[in-house]
Design a protein around this motif. Structure first.
Motif, PDB file in Angstrom:
ATOM      1  N   TYR A 122      58.713  13.500  60.638  1.00  0.00           N
ATOM      2  CA  TYR A 122      57.387  13.705  61.100  1.00  0.00           C
ATOM      3  C   TYR A 122      57.562  14.641  62.405  1.00  0.00           C
ATOM      4  O   TYR A 122      58.262  14.143  63.093  1.00  0.00           O
ATOM      5  CB  TYR A 122      56.576  12.391  61.371  1.00  0.00           C
ATOM      6  CG  TYR A 122      56.402  11.793  60.223  1.00  0.00           C
ATOM      7  CD1 TYR A 122      55.050  11.665  59.879  1.00  0.00           C
ATOM      8  CD2 TYR A 122      57.424  10.799  59.849  1.00  0.00           C
ATOM      9  CE1 TYR A 122      54.629  10.879  58.800  1.00  0.00           C
ATOM     10  CE2 TYR A 122      56.842  10.098  58.490  1.00  0.00           C
ATOM     11  CZ  TYR A 122      55.331  10.303  58.099  1.00  0.00           C
ATOM     12  OH  TYR A 122      55.206   9.196  57.021  1.00  0.00           O
ATOM     13  N   PRO A 123      57.041  15.809  62.864  1.00  0.00           N
ATOM     14  CA  PRO A 123      57.398  16.285  63.959  1.00  0.00           C
ATOM     15  C   PRO A 123      56.793  15.603  64.917  1.00  0.00           C
ATOM     16  O   PRO A 123      55.729  14.792  65.053  1.00  0.00           O
ATOM     17  CB  PRO A 123      56.272  17.810  63.761  1.00  0.00           C
ATOM     18  CG  PRO A 123      55.982  17.749  62.139  1.00  0.00           C
ATOM     19  CD  PRO A 123      56.063  16.374  61.801  1.00  0.00           C
ATOM     20  N   LEU A 124      57.658  15.482  66.017  1.00  0.00           N
ATOM     21  CA  LEU A 124      57.407  15.015  67.334  1.00  0.00           C
ATOM     22  C   LEU A 124      56.216  15.577  68.065  1.00  0.00           C
ATOM     23  O   LEU A 124      55.469  14.658  68.744  1.00  0.00           O
ATOM     24  CB  LEU A 124      58.637  14.935  68.284  1.00  0.00           C
ATOM     25  CG  LEU A 124      58.455  14.225  69.653  1.00  0.00           C
ATOM     26  CD1 LEU A 124      58.464  12.708  69.586  1.00  0.00           C
ATOM     27  CD2 LEU A 124      59.875  14.788  70.396  1.00  0.00           C
TER      28      LEU A 124
ATOM     29  N   ARG B 278      50.524  23.964  59.464  1.00  0.00           N
ATOM     30  CA  ARG B 278      51.527  23.101  58.716  1.00  0.00           C
ATOM     31  C   ARG B 278      52.988  23.301  59.191  1.00  0.00           C
ATOM     32  O   ARG B 278      53.494  22.260  59.286  1.00  0.00           O
ATOM     33  CB  ARG B 278      51.556  23.505  57.181  1.00  0.00           C
ATOM     34  CG  ARG B 278      50.472  22.950  56.679  1.00  0.00           C
ATOM     35  CD  ARG B 278      50.631  22.945  55.022  1.00  0.00           C
ATOM     36  NE  ARG B 278      50.700  24.127  54.433  1.00  0.00           N
ATOM     37  CZ  ARG B 278      49.739  24.902  54.062  1.00  0.00           C
ATOM     38  NH1 ARG B 278      48.631  24.766  54.088  1.00  0.00           N
ATOM     39  NH2 ARG B 278      50.394  26.355  53.720  1.00  0.00           N
ATOM     40  N   ALA B 279      53.443  24.327  59.592  1.00  0.00           N
ATOM     41  CA  ALA B 279      54.734  24.509  59.894  1.00  0.00           C
ATOM     42  C   ALA B 279      54.961  23.840  61.175  1.00  0.00           C
ATOM     43  O   ALA B 279      56.150  23.273  61.548  1.00  0.00           O
ATOM     44  CB  ALA B 279      54.948  25.981  60.304  1.00  0.00           C
TER      45      ALA B 279
ATOM     46  N   ARG C 149      57.431  16.375  56.519  1.00  0.00           N
ATOM     47  CA  ARG C 149      58.331  16.911  55.319  1.00  0.00           C
ATOM     48  C   ARG C 149      59.088  15.958  54.801  1.00  0.00           C
ATOM     49  O   ARG C 149      59.995  15.310  55.198  1.00  0.00           O
ATOM     50  CB  ARG C 149      59.219  18.109  56.112  1.00  0.00           C
ATOM     51  CG  ARG C 149      58.497  19.214  56.850  1.00  0.00           C
ATOM     52  CD  ARG C 149      59.587  20.094  57.707  1.00  0.00           C
ATOM     53  NE  ARG C 149      58.749  21.139  58.406  1.00  0.00           N
ATOM     54  CZ  ARG C 149      58.359  20.994  59.776  1.00  0.00           C
ATOM     55  NH1 ARG C 149      58.374  19.960  60.267  1.00  0.00           N
ATOM     56  NH2 ARG C 149      57.829  21.933  60.219  1.00  0.00           N
ATOM     57  N   VAL C 150      59.198  16.071  53.200  1.00  0.00           N
ATOM     58  CA  VAL C 150      60.227  15.143  52.634  1.00  0.00           C
ATOM     59  C   VAL C 150      61.294  15.946  52.598  1.00  0.00           C
ATOM     60  O   VAL C 150      61.532  16.966  52.173  1.00  0.00           O
ATOM     61  CB  VAL C 150      59.514  15.221  51.143  1.00  0.00           C
ATOM     62  CG1 VAL C 150      60.668  14.462  50.189  1.00  0.00           C
ATOM     63  CG2 VAL C 150      58.236  14.681  51.045  1.00  0.00           C
TER      64      VAL C 150
ATOM     65  N   ALA D  65      53.559  12.263  52.607  1.00  0.00           N
ATOM     66  CA  ALA D  65      53.971  13.192  53.771  1.00  0.00           C
ATOM     67  C   ALA D  65      52.625  13.955  54.096  1.00  0.00           C
ATOM     68  O   ALA D  65      52.196  14.135  55.374  1.00  0.00           O
ATOM     69  CB  ALA D  65      55.114  14.083  53.449  1.00  0.00           C
ATOM     70  N   ALA D  66      51.816  14.379  52.910  1.00  0.00           N
ATOM     71  CA  ALA D  66      50.668  15.210  53.244  1.00  0.00           C
ATOM     72  C   ALA D  66      49.605  14.254  54.089  1.00  0.00           C
ATOM     73  O   ALA D  66      49.045  14.520  54.954  1.00  0.00           O
ATOM     74  CB  ALA D  66      50.205  15.823  51.913  1.00  0.00           C
ATOM     75  N   ASP D  67      49.298  13.170  53.404  1.00  0.00           N
ATOM     76  CA  ASP D  67      48.440  12.234  53.703  1.00  0.00           C
ATOM     77  C   ASP D  67      48.559  11.912  55.132  1.00  0.00           C
ATOM     78  O   ASP D  67      47.702  11.578  55.753  1.00  0.00           O
ATOM     79  CB  ASP D  67      48.178  11.110  52.679  1.00  0.00           C
ATOM     80  CG  ASP D  67      47.520  11.258  51.545  1.00  0.00           C
ATOM     81  OD1 ASP D  67      46.896  12.552  51.299  1.00  0.00           O
ATOM     82  OD2 ASP D  67      47.267  10.336  50.673  1.00  0.00           O
ATOM     83  N   GLN D  68      49.716  11.455  55.549  1.00  0.00           N
ATOM     84  CA  GLN D  68      50.199  11.123  56.869  1.00  0.00           C
ATOM     85  C   GLN D  68      50.333  12.172  58.019  1.00  0.00           C
ATOM     86  O   GLN D  68      50.701  11.793  58.953  1.00  0.00           O
ATOM     87  CB  GLN D  68      51.303   9.857  56.830  1.00  0.00           C
ATOM     88  CG  GLN D  68      51.189   8.923  56.122  1.00  0.00           C
ATOM     89  CD  GLN D  68      49.837   8.097  56.457  1.00  0.00           C
ATOM     90  OE1 GLN D  68      48.895   7.969  55.588  1.00  0.00           O
ATOM     91  NE2 GLN D  68      49.815   7.459  57.595  1.00  0.00           N
ATOM     92  N   SER D  69      50.032  13.073  57.526  1.00  0.00           N
ATOM     93  CA  SER D  69      49.870  14.542  58.709  1.00  0.00           C
ATOM     94  C   SER D  69      48.915  15.289  58.505  1.00  0.00           C
ATOM     95  O   SER D  69      47.760  14.833  59.146  1.00  0.00           O
ATOM     96  CB  SER D  69      51.508  15.195  58.473  1.00  0.00           C
ATOM     97  OG  SER D  69      51.469  15.743  57.311  1.00  0.00           O
ATOM     98  N   THR D  70      49.097  16.406  58.027  1.00  0.00           N
ATOM     99  CA  THR D  70      47.906  17.276  58.172  1.00  0.00           C
ATOM    100  C   THR D  70      46.825  17.468  56.951  1.00  0.00           C
ATOM    101  O   THR D  70      45.888  17.992  56.826  1.00  0.00           O
ATOM    102  CB  THR D  70      48.456  18.765  58.331  1.00  0.00           C
ATOM    103  OG1 THR D  70      49.332  19.200  57.079  1.00  0.00           O
ATOM    104  CG2 THR D  70      49.237  18.818  59.594  1.00  0.00           C
ATOM    105  N   GLY D  71      47.256  16.826  55.761  1.00  0.00           N
ATOM    106  CA  GLY D  71      46.640  17.152  54.494  1.00  0.00           C
ATOM    107  C   GLY D  71      45.661  15.909  54.283  1.00  0.00           C
ATOM    108  O   GLY D  71      45.504  14.925  54.998  1.00  0.00           O
TER     109      GLY D  71
END
Length: 417
Positions: free
Chosen positions: A85-87, A45-46, A51-52, A26-32
């Motif tokens: 994943y947030p749209l 992040r919010a 999010r898992v 979740a982190a690697d594929q978004s903000t982290g």
């Protein structure tokens, strides 16, 4: 699920902790990334972090799916993991969706297996074009109001010139098929260029239509790596009076499919050759369910899904899941695709296909060798298949149907097992 979330279900396998691995994905594929970042604020992040949602462990494996265990003796823990994943982070572009949620996960260190099981999309994706014709449009174009659409394929698949192909088409039209297609391997070779095939085949189709009042749908192979070339091929078919095209979806890619669908006047028949490398290993790749959603949203009208007793590796249960997948709405009935039951089909599989698909006749039943190879010729092959489907829909057994029809009896004597 929130209307502002894209939900993906993965099956992960790891020698470590599945919950920790889910959080890493979740982190690697978004903000982290691999280290804390000063710009990755709580507010960022919010809005943008994946999010898992859940981690559900299933039975472990004694050996890894990938040789990345680093000498770990096992067992290798597995879990079905749901991640939102947030749209806002992705939007509705399918290339972005596939990159973020379906592409990068396979490069994560520490997984010994990962498979994408499902993809749930918010209503924002309902604006994508989807099928232009689908099930009802296919029926209308073929003039088949009810029952399965009986189809065949040019055989031999390769090697026939345009006039020889037209003669096969003539025999199949006279045999009573509703649909004929080029083999997926046939596009525009020097010995049988597409323009020459259209010129030779369409007069046969038109002549049959004038005599019978019904035009057999012929799907020409138009796939090309160059989208402009593919559109030129499309235009050749339309100018000749054709109504359908075979599209090798993995070869032309999502961009090619989007380019074609935006301009297409043809019913698009999807062949999924190359799909097997994405799914054949049970611990890696994709299930058919998320894969086919992408292609339906891109515009596939008819989708090949193999069949009962297929000649390829795929088992009957896998076929049945695929059949259900392509006929289940994503957002509405309009985005359902016509399932094309194929791969070594003849009349004998109609009974189990009927029973295990819930007694539906909304399908194309495609016989190649099962029509051409019938000992009584193609017309007998078509009659055998039609009799089998009629008998199955009346609740007869295969044994009872064979007793009533000589063509079906000959098919069982040739291929029955």
């Amino acid at each position: 699920m929130s209307k502002q979330m894209i939900r993906v279900t993965y099956r992960i396998e790891t020698p470590g902790d599945p919950e920790a691995m889910a959080a890493k994905i979740a982190a690697d594929q978004s903000t982290g990334t691999f280290t804390p970042l000063p710009g990755e604020t709580a507010a960022l992040r919010a809005r943008h972090a994946a999010r898992v949602v859940s981690v559900t462990e299933i039975a472990p494996l004694p050996v890894p799916s990938l040789p990345e265990a680093g000498g770990h003796p096992g067992p290798f823990r597995r879990a079905d993991v749901v991640i939102d994943y947030p749209l806002d982070s992705i939007g509705t572009d399918l290339a972005a969706l596939m990159t973020v949620t379906m592409g990068g996960v396979f490069s994560v260190r520490g997984v010994t297996g990962i498979r994408i099981l499902d993809l749930d999309l918010p209503d924002a994706f309902a604006g994508l074009p989807g099928p232009q014709f689908g099930i009802e449009g296919s029926r209308r174009l073929m003039g088949v109001a009810q029952g399965p659409m009986i189809a065949s394929i040019i055989k031999p698949s390769l090697g026939l010139g345009p006039d020889e192909t037209a003669e096969v088409v003539r025999r199949l039209c006279e045999a009573g098929v509703d649909f004929i297609k080029d083999d997926e391997k046939m596009m525009s070779p020097a010995y049988s260029p597409l323009a020459a095939r259209v010129e030779a085949i369409m007069p046969v189709i038109r002549d049959h239509a004038q005599r019978t009042g019904r035009q057999v749908m012929y799907a020409f192979g138009i796939s090309a790596a160059d989208p402009d070339r593919m559109m030129t091929n499309h235009d050749l078919v339309v100018a000749g009076g054709g109504t359908a095209a075979v599209v090798n979806i993995n070869s032309i890619g999502p961009g090619g499919m989007a380019f074609l669908r935006k301009r297409s006047q043809l019913c698009l028949h999807a062949h999924r050759n190359g799909w097997d490398v994405l799914t054949r290993h049970p611990g890696l790749g994709y299930d058919f369910r998320p894969y086919q959603k992408i292609w339906r949203l891109l515009g596939v009208d008819q989708f090949q899904v193999n069949g009962i007793g297929a000649k390829y590796w795929e088992g009957d249960d896998s076929f049945l899941r695929s059949f259900v997948d392509v006929t289940s709405p994503i957002f509405s009935d309009r985005d359902r695709a016509l399932p094309v039951v194929c791969s070594g089909q003849w009349g004998g599989q109609a009974f189990e296909t009927w029973a295990r698909t819930g007694g539906t006749l909304d399908m194309m039943y495609l016989g190649g060798g099962g029509i051409h190879g019938h000992p009584g010729g193609p017309a007998a092959g078509v009659r055998a298949i039609r009799h089998a489907w009629q008998a199955a829909s009346e609740g007869l057994s295969a044994r009872e149907a064979v007793e009533r029809d000589a063509d079906l009896r000959a098919a069982f004597e040739t291929w029955g097992r």
